[in-house]
Design a protein around this motif. Structure first.
Motif, short mmCIF file in Angstrom:
data_model
loop_
_atom_site.label_atom_id
_atom_site.label_comp_id
_atom_site.label_asym_id
_atom_site.label_seq_id
_atom_site.Cartn_x
_atom_site.Cartn_y
_atom_site.Cartn_z
N VAL A 33 0.86 -1.19 0.00
CA VAL A 33 0.00 0.00 0.00
C VAL A 33 0.89 1.23 0.00
N ASP A 34 0.63 2.13 -0.93
CA ASP A 34 1.30 3.43 -0.96
C ASP A 34 0.32 4.42 -0.31
N ALA A 35 0.71 5.01 0.80
CA ALA A 35 -0.20 5.89 1.54
C ALA A 35 -0.68 7.07 0.68
N ASP A 36 0.21 7.64 -0.13
CA ASP A 36 -0.21 8.75 -0.99
C ASP A 36 -1.27 8.30 -1.99
N HIS A 37 -1.07 7.13 -2.59
CA HIS A 37 -2.06 6.62 -3.54
C HIS A 37 -3.39 6.32 -2.85
N GLU A 38 -3.30 5.84 -1.62
CA GLU A 38 -4.51 5.55 -0.85
C GLU A 38 -5.29 6.85 -0.57
N ILE A 39 -4.59 7.91 -0.23
CA ILE A 39 -5.24 9.21 0.01
C ILE A 39 -5.93 9.68 -1.26
N GLU A 40 -5.24 9.57 -2.39
CA GLU A 40 -5.83 9.99 -3.66
C GLU A 40 -7.06 9.15 -4.01
N ALA A 41 -6.99 7.85 -3.76
CA ALA A 41 -8.13 6.98 -4.05
C ALA A 41 -9.34 7.34 -3.18
N ARG A 42 -9.08 7.65 -1.91
CA ARG A 42 -10.18 7.98 -0.99
C ARG A 42 -10.80 9.33 -1.29
N THR A 43 -9.99 10.29 -1.69
CA THR A 43 -10.51 11.64 -1.93
C THR A 43 -10.97 11.86 -3.36
N GLY A 44 -10.42 11.08 -4.28
CA GLY A 44 -10.76 11.25 -5.69
C GLY A 44 -10.02 12.40 -6.36
N VAL A 45 -9.03 12.96 -5.68
CA VAL A 45 -8.23 14.04 -6.27
C VAL A 45 -6.75 13.79 -6.00
N ARG A 46 -5.91 14.45 -6.76
CA ARG A 46 -4.46 14.34 -6.60
C ARG A 46 -4.01 15.13 -5.37
N ILE A 47 -2.90 14.74 -4.82
CA ILE A 47 -2.38 15.38 -3.61
C ILE A 47 -2.14 16.88 -3.79
N PRO A 48 -1.61 17.34 -4.93
CA PRO A 48 -1.44 18.80 -5.07
C PRO A 48 -2.75 19.58 -4.93
N VAL A 49 -3.86 18.97 -5.34
CA VAL A 49 -5.17 19.63 -5.20
C VAL A 49 -5.54 19.73 -3.73
N ILE A 50 -5.26 18.67 -2.96
CA ILE A 50 -5.54 18.70 -1.52
C ILE A 50 -4.72 19.82 -0.87
#
Length: 88
Positions: A33-50
């Protein structure tokens, strides 16, 4: 916190945590599990957008929550975000 036989990969962005993590998980027959990818999957947006919407504090809150949830599971290889070590 009980790590439940998990292995956490920590390092600077671009250091190869995801690449090494996938290979290690394959060899050890564990889930990766890549935590960054998991965050993106849960939010539906890329990390820079967050970061743009919530700022670093908002992103770090999300990151801490995801890593904490992943840590509660067993026998995984977990690649943390590069800044995950900024919080206890």
């Amino acid at each position: 916190m009980n790590t439940r036989n998990n292995i956490f990969l920590v390092g600077m962005p671009g250091a190869g945590k995801t690449t090494v993590g996938r290979q290690l998980a394959r060899r050890m027959q564990r889930r990766f599990v890549d935590a960054d990818h998991e965050i993106e999957a849960r939010t539906g947006v890329r990390i820079p957008v967050i970061f743009d919407i919530e700022g670093e504090q908002g992103f770090r809150d999300r990151e801490s929550k995801v890593i904490s949830e992943l840590a509660g599971q067993s026998d995984q290889i977990i690649a943390t975000g590069g800044g995950a070590i900024l919080r206890p």
